[in-house]
Design a protein around this motif. Structure first.
Motif, PDB file in Angstrom:
ATOM      1  N   MET A 248      32.933  36.787  31.554  1.00 48.61           N
ATOM      2  CA  MET A 248      32.305  37.335  32.754  1.00 48.61           C
ATOM      3  C   MET A 248      32.838  38.736  33.041  1.00 48.61           C
ATOM      4  SD  MET A 248      32.275  35.851  36.664  1.00 48.61           S
ATOM      5  CE  MET A 248      33.921  36.428  37.076  1.00 48.61           C
ATOM      6  N   HIS A 249      34.144  38.909  32.949  1.00 47.83           N
ATOM      7  CA  HIS A 249      34.713  40.233  33.211  1.00 47.83           C
ATOM      8  C   HIS A 249      34.287  41.234  32.144  1.00 47.83           C
ATOM      9  CE1 HIS A 249      37.321  39.792  36.772  1.00 47.83           C
ATOM     10  NE2 HIS A 249      37.221  38.502  36.464  1.00 47.83           N
ATOM     11  N   ALA A 250      34.174  40.787  30.897  1.00 50.33           N
ATOM     12  CA  ALA A 250      33.699  41.687  29.848  1.00 50.33           C
ATOM     13  C   ALA A 250      32.268  42.140  30.120  1.00 50.33           C
ATOM     14  CB  ALA A 250      33.788  40.998  28.487  1.00 50.33           C
ATOM     15  N   ALA A 251      31.429  41.213  30.604  1.00 51.98           N
ATOM     16  CA  ALA A 251      30.049  41.580  30.939  1.00 51.98           C
ATOM     17  C   ALA A 251      30.017  42.590  32.079  1.00 51.98           C
ATOM     18  CB  ALA A 251      29.250  40.334  31.305  1.00 51.98           C
ATOM     19  N   MET A 252      30.866  42.404  33.090  1.00 49.73           N
ATOM     20  CA  MET A 252      30.922  43.368  34.192  1.00 49.73           C
ATOM     21  C   MET A 252      31.397  44.734  33.704  1.00 49.73           C
ATOM     22  SD  MET A 252      32.321  41.335  37.530  1.00 49.73           S
ATOM     23  CE  MET A 252      33.623  40.369  36.782  1.00 49.73           C
ATOM     24  N   GLU A 253      32.395  44.712  32.835  1.00 47.62           N
ATOM     25  CA  GLU A 253      32.955  45.968  32.355  1.00 47.62           C
ATOM     26  C   GLU A 253      32.011  46.700  31.397  1.00 47.62           C
ATOM     27  OE1 GLU A 253      36.688  44.586  30.890  1.00 47.62           O
ATOM     28  OE2 GLU A 253      37.442  44.144  32.909  1.00 47.62           O
ATOM     29  N   ALA A 254      31.012  45.959  30.879  1.00 51.77           N
ATOM     30  CA  ALA A 254      30.003  46.585  30.015  1.00 51.77           C
ATOM     31  C   ALA A 254      28.818  47.122  30.810  1.00 51.77           C
ATOM     32  CB  ALA A 254      29.516  45.584  28.970  1.00 51.77           C
ATOM     33  N   ALA A 255      28.803  46.897  32.129  1.00 52.00           N
ATOM     34  CA  ALA A 255      27.730  47.449  32.964  1.00 52.00           C
ATOM     35  C   ALA A 255      27.839  48.970  32.991  1.00 52.00           C
ATOM     36  CB  ALA A 255      27.829  46.880  34.372  1.00 52.00           C
ATOM     37  N   GLN A 256      26.753  49.602  33.430  1.00 53.39           N
ATOM     38  CA  GLN A 256      26.707  51.067  33.437  1.00 53.39           C
ATOM     39  C   GLN A 256      26.403  51.585  34.847  1.00 53.39           C
ATOM     40  OE1 GLN A 256      24.217  52.632  30.295  1.00 53.39           O
ATOM     41  NE2 GLN A 256      24.690  50.913  28.973  1.00 53.39           N
ATOM     42  N   PRO A 257      27.383  52.159  35.536  1.00 54.35           N
ATOM     43  CA  PRO A 257      28.790  52.271  35.160  1.00 54.35           C
ATOM     44  C   PRO A 257      29.511  50.932  35.266  1.00 54.35           C
ATOM     45  CG  PRO A 257      28.474  53.115  37.370  1.00 54.35           C
ATOM     46  CD  PRO A 257      27.097  52.814  36.845  1.00 54.35           C
ATOM     47  N   ALA A 258      30.670  50.860  34.661  1.00 57.87           N
ATOM     48  CA  ALA A 258      31.415  49.612  34.584  1.00 57.87           C
ATOM     49  C   ALA A 258      31.881  49.140  35.967  1.00 57.87           C
ATOM     50  CB  ALA A 258      32.616  49.782  33.670  1.00 57.87           C
ATOM     51  N   VAL A 259      31.906  47.830  36.141  1.00 55.52           N
ATOM     52  CA  VAL A 259      32.555  47.203  37.294  1.00 55.52           C
ATOM     53  C   VAL A 259      33.877  46.642  36.800  1.00 55.52           C
ATOM     54  CG1 VAL A 259      32.429  45.390  39.030  1.00 55.52           C
ATOM     55  CG2 VAL A 259      30.350  46.601  38.355  1.00 55.52           C
ATOM     56  N   ARG A 260      34.965  47.169  37.333  1.00 54.48           N
ATOM     57  CA  ARG A 260      36.286  46.756  36.847  1.00 54.48           C
ATOM     58  C   ARG A 260      37.088  46.141  37.990  1.00 54.48           C
ATOM     59  NH1 ARG A 260      35.750  51.662  33.780  1.00 54.48           N
ATOM     60  NH2 ARG A 260      35.679  51.185  31.550  1.00 54.48           N
ATOM     61  N   TYR A 261      37.318  44.853  37.886  1.00 53.80           N
ATOM     62  CA  TYR A 261      38.216  44.174  38.815  1.00 53.80           C
ATOM     63  C   TYR A 261      39.589  43.966  38.193  1.00 53.80           C
ATOM     64  CZ  TYR A 261      34.229  42.965  41.829  1.00 53.80           C
ATOM     65  OH  TYR A 261      33.150  43.009  42.672  1.00 53.80           O
ATOM     66  N   ARG A 262      39.641  43.851  36.883  1.00 51.96           N
ATOM     67  CA  ARG A 262      40.930  43.675  36.220  1.00 51.96           C
ATOM     68  C   ARG A 262      41.757  44.943  36.354  1.00 51.96           C
ATOM     69  NH1 ARG A 262      39.877  40.940  30.337  1.00 51.96           N
ATOM     70  NH2 ARG A 262      38.236  42.522  30.241  1.00 51.96           N
ATOM     71  N   THR A 263      43.019  44.779  36.655  1.00 50.82           N
ATOM     72  CA  THR A 263      43.946  45.900  36.759  1.00 50.82           C
ATOM     73  C   THR A 263      45.018  45.761  35.678  1.00 50.82           C
ATOM     74  OG1 THR A 263      45.415  44.715  38.269  1.00 50.82           O
ATOM     75  CG2 THR A 263      43.588  45.960  39.259  1.00 50.82           C
ATOM     76  N   ALA A 264      45.886  46.754  35.596  1.00 50.11           N
ATOM     77  CA  ALA A 264      47.005  46.657  34.652  1.00 50.11           C
ATOM     78  C   ALA A 264      47.859  45.442  34.965  1.00 50.11           C
ATOM     79  CB  ALA A 264      47.847  47.939  34.714  1.00 50.11           C
ATOM     80  N   ALA A 265      48.040  45.154  36.253  1.00 48.99           N
ATOM     81  CA  ALA A 265      48.820  43.972  36.638  1.00 48.99           C
ATOM     82  C   ALA A 265      48.112  42.684  36.218  1.00 48.99           C
ATOM     83  CB  ALA A 265      49.075  43.991  38.139  1.00 48.99           C
ATOM     84  N   SER A 266      46.778  42.658  36.355  1.00 51.21           N
ATOM     85  CA  SER A 266      46.011  41.482  35.905  1.00 51.21           C
ATOM     86  C   SER A 266      46.227  41.258  34.413  1.00 51.21           C
ATOM     87  CB  SER A 266      44.518  41.668  36.160  1.00 51.21           C
ATOM     88  OG  SER A 266      44.233  41.985  37.499  1.00 51.21           O
ATOM     89  N   ASN A 267      46.099  42.329  33.640  1.00 54.21           N
ATOM     90  CA  ASN A 267      46.246  42.204  32.188  1.00 54.21           C
ATOM     91  C   ASN A 267      47.648  41.771  31.801  1.00 54.21           C
ATOM     92  OD1 ASN A 267      43.575  42.907  31.598  1.00 54.21           O
ATOM     93  ND2 ASN A 267      44.035  45.089  31.628  1.00 54.21           N
ATOM     94  N   ALA A 268      48.643  42.214  32.569  1.00 58.77           N
ATOM     95  CA  ALA A 268      50.012  41.777  32.293  1.00 58.77           C
ATOM     96  C   ALA A 268      50.148  40.266  32.505  1.00 58.77           C
ATOM     97  CB  ALA A 268      50.994  42.531  33.183  1.00 58.77           C
ATOM     98  N   VAL A 269      49.539  39.744  33.579  1.00 56.61           N
ATOM     99  CA  VAL A 269      49.602  38.295  33.814  1.00 56.61           C
ATOM    100  C   VAL A 269      48.876  37.546  32.703  1.00 56.61           C
ATOM    101  CG1 VAL A 269      48.965  36.424  35.384  1.00 56.61           C
ATOM    102  CG2 VAL A 269      49.838  38.581  36.308  1.00 56.61           C
ATOM    103  N   LEU A 270      47.738  38.060  32.266  1.00 56.24           N
ATOM    104  CA  LEU A 270      47.033  37.421  31.152  1.00 56.24           C
ATOM    105  C   LEU A 270      47.928  37.355  29.919  1.00 56.24           C
ATOM    106  CD1 LEU A 270      43.499  39.067  31.521  1.00 56.24           C
ATOM    107  CD2 LEU A 270      44.188  36.772  32.224  1.00 56.24           C
ATOM    108  N   GLY A 271      48.699  38.394  29.700  1.00 51.93           N
ATOM    109  CA  GLY A 271      49.640  38.389  28.591  1.00 51.93           C
ATOM    110  C   GLY A 271      50.718  37.342  28.759  1.00 51.93           C
ATOM    111  N   HIS A 272      51.208  37.169  29.980  1.00 48.34           N
ATOM    112  CA  HIS A 272      52.219  36.141  30.232  1.00 48.34           C
ATOM    113  C   HIS A 272      51.654  34.739  29.990  1.00 48.34           C
ATOM    114  CE1 HIS A 272      54.967  39.123  31.627  1.00 48.34           C
ATOM    115  NE2 HIS A 272      54.319  39.395  32.747  1.00 48.34           N
ATOM    116  N   VAL A 273      50.387  34.542  30.335  1.00 49.65           N
ATOM    117  CA  VAL A 273      49.763  33.231  30.094  1.00 49.65           C
ATOM    118  C   VAL A 273      49.664  32.965  28.590  1.00 49.65           C
ATOM    119  CG1 VAL A 273      47.651  31.873  30.399  1.00 49.65           C
ATOM    120  CG2 VAL A 273      48.517  33.272  32.293  1.00 49.65           C
ATOM    121  N   ARG A 274      49.265  33.981  27.837  1.00 46.33           N
ATOM    122  CA  ARG A 274      49.224  33.811  26.372  1.00 46.33           C
ATOM    123  C   ARG A 274      50.610  33.494  25.812  1.00 46.33           C
ATOM    124  NH1 ARG A 274      45.595  38.177  26.891  1.00 46.33           N
ATOM    125  NH2 ARG A 274      47.251  39.691  26.382  1.00 46.33           N
TER     126      ARG A 274
END
Length: 333
Positions: A248-274
């Motif tokens: 879902m977030h990838a689809a939003m980020e592929a919109a023109q212009p992109a809709v970005r809710y993910r932040t650097a902090a979000s991506n860091a948490v995703l990394g911790h989950v992995r």
């Protein structure tokens, strides 16, 4: 005539594991595809509705302050729908107390409109069962249809060519789920989102090339999710939920212009989950329209994962488990 006794309702937010993103009918709030969620036991909304026959307008209070702008407009519009269905005209005094940050992607509209739907229906004497209440809550906010019920809940999109599309779109509990799951919410931001969910949905549907593929995957994912819930298969539930949310977030980020809710902090948490999974811990991420990350896991693992997330992020972390559906209660405020 005096102000009536209040109808007081409490509802909890839900987090979708197979997402709803995009409407085929904005007036009736009908989604393109079914979705499936888990109602939480945290962040309740409490709403009181009193009828005031002498009032010339609705009075809406949110968290102790008079509501204005879009919040007031959506609430009055919803009350107009309730009045139309009940065949009544009295204006209302609405007092809502939220414990979830509003507009931050933590499903405040779901708990808010589920509580408002139940309280307003009771105050105006609107008859109907829980399915009818779910349809009504949907008109305020799509995800509110699911917060009418507790536990795991499926929201049926309905059939586009049905004679009465409104009747076919409602939520109901998943009664054969056998899973003790928890969601560990990492609250990275609690302020309003830069782009509302409604605007982001419209924009994604209109301009994102990958959106249709994601939507088709949602339909297949829901079938697999229901089977995994029936089996009590935490790993499959988690894998489906994470794939669906990131898609879902990838689809939003592929919109023109992109809709970005993910932040650097979000991506860091995703990394911790992995990293947790690489260590053999069952943990999977899901995100709604906002930067905050929810970690789906077995109930037995929730507290240790919450401790880990607090240590690595420094952010507030809340452990949520399966919660109840919307309910009326006596006035105690």
């Amino acid at each position: 005539m005096a102000v009536s006794e209040p109808a007081l309702a409490v509802a909890h937010p839900n987090i979708a594991l197979v997402k709803y993103w995009g409407k085929r009918d904005e007036d009736l709030v009908l989604p393109f595809a079914d979705s499936l969620s888990m109602t939480l036991d945290v962040f309740p909304t409490t709403t009181a509705v009193r009828l005031d026959p002498a009032a010339g307008a609705d009075h809406v209070v949110m968290d102790g302050a008079a509501a204005r702008g879009e919040v007031l407009h959506r609430t009055v519009r919803f009350l107009d729908l309730v009045r139309e269905r009940a065949g009544r005209g009295e204006r209302a005094v609405v007092d809502t107390r939220n414990t979830v940050p509003v507009g931050a992607g933590l499903a405040s509209s779901a708990s808010g409109f589920a509580a408002l739907a139940l309280a307003a229906a009771h105050a105006y004497g609107l008859p109907g069962d829980s399915r009818a209440l779910s349809r009504l809550a949907r008109r305020g906010s799509g995800s509110a249809a699911r917060s009418v019920f507790g536990g795991f809940v499926v929201w049926h999109a309905g059939t586009p060519d049905a004679p009465d599309p409104d009747r076919g779109s409602y939520a109901e509990p998943v009664t054969d789920a056998h899973l003790d799951a928890a969601l560990v919410a990492v609250v990275l931001e609690s302020g309003p989102k830069p782009v509302s969910s409604r605007e982001a949905m419209r924009h994604t549907v209109a301009t994102s090339a990958p959106y249709r593929d994601w939507l088709a995957d949602c339909r297949a994912a829901l079938v697999r999710m229901r089977e995994a819930l029936r089996r009590g298969d935490m790993t499959t539930v988690g894998e489906i939920a994470e794939h669906n949310a990131l898609g879902m977030h990838a689809a939003m980020e592929a919109a023109q212009p992109a809709v970005r809710y993910r932040t650097a902090a979000s991506n860091a948490v995703l990394g911790h989950v992995r990293a947790l999974r690489e260590e053999g811990v069952g943990a999977w991420a899901t995100m709604d329209a906002g930067p905050n990350v929810k970690v789906l896991c077995a109930g037995a693992d929730a507290e240790s994962i919450a401790d880990r997330m607090r240590a690595v992020t420094g952010a507030p972390v809340v452990v949520a488990r399966s919660g109840p559906g919307a309910r009326l209660r006596a006035e105690d405020r």
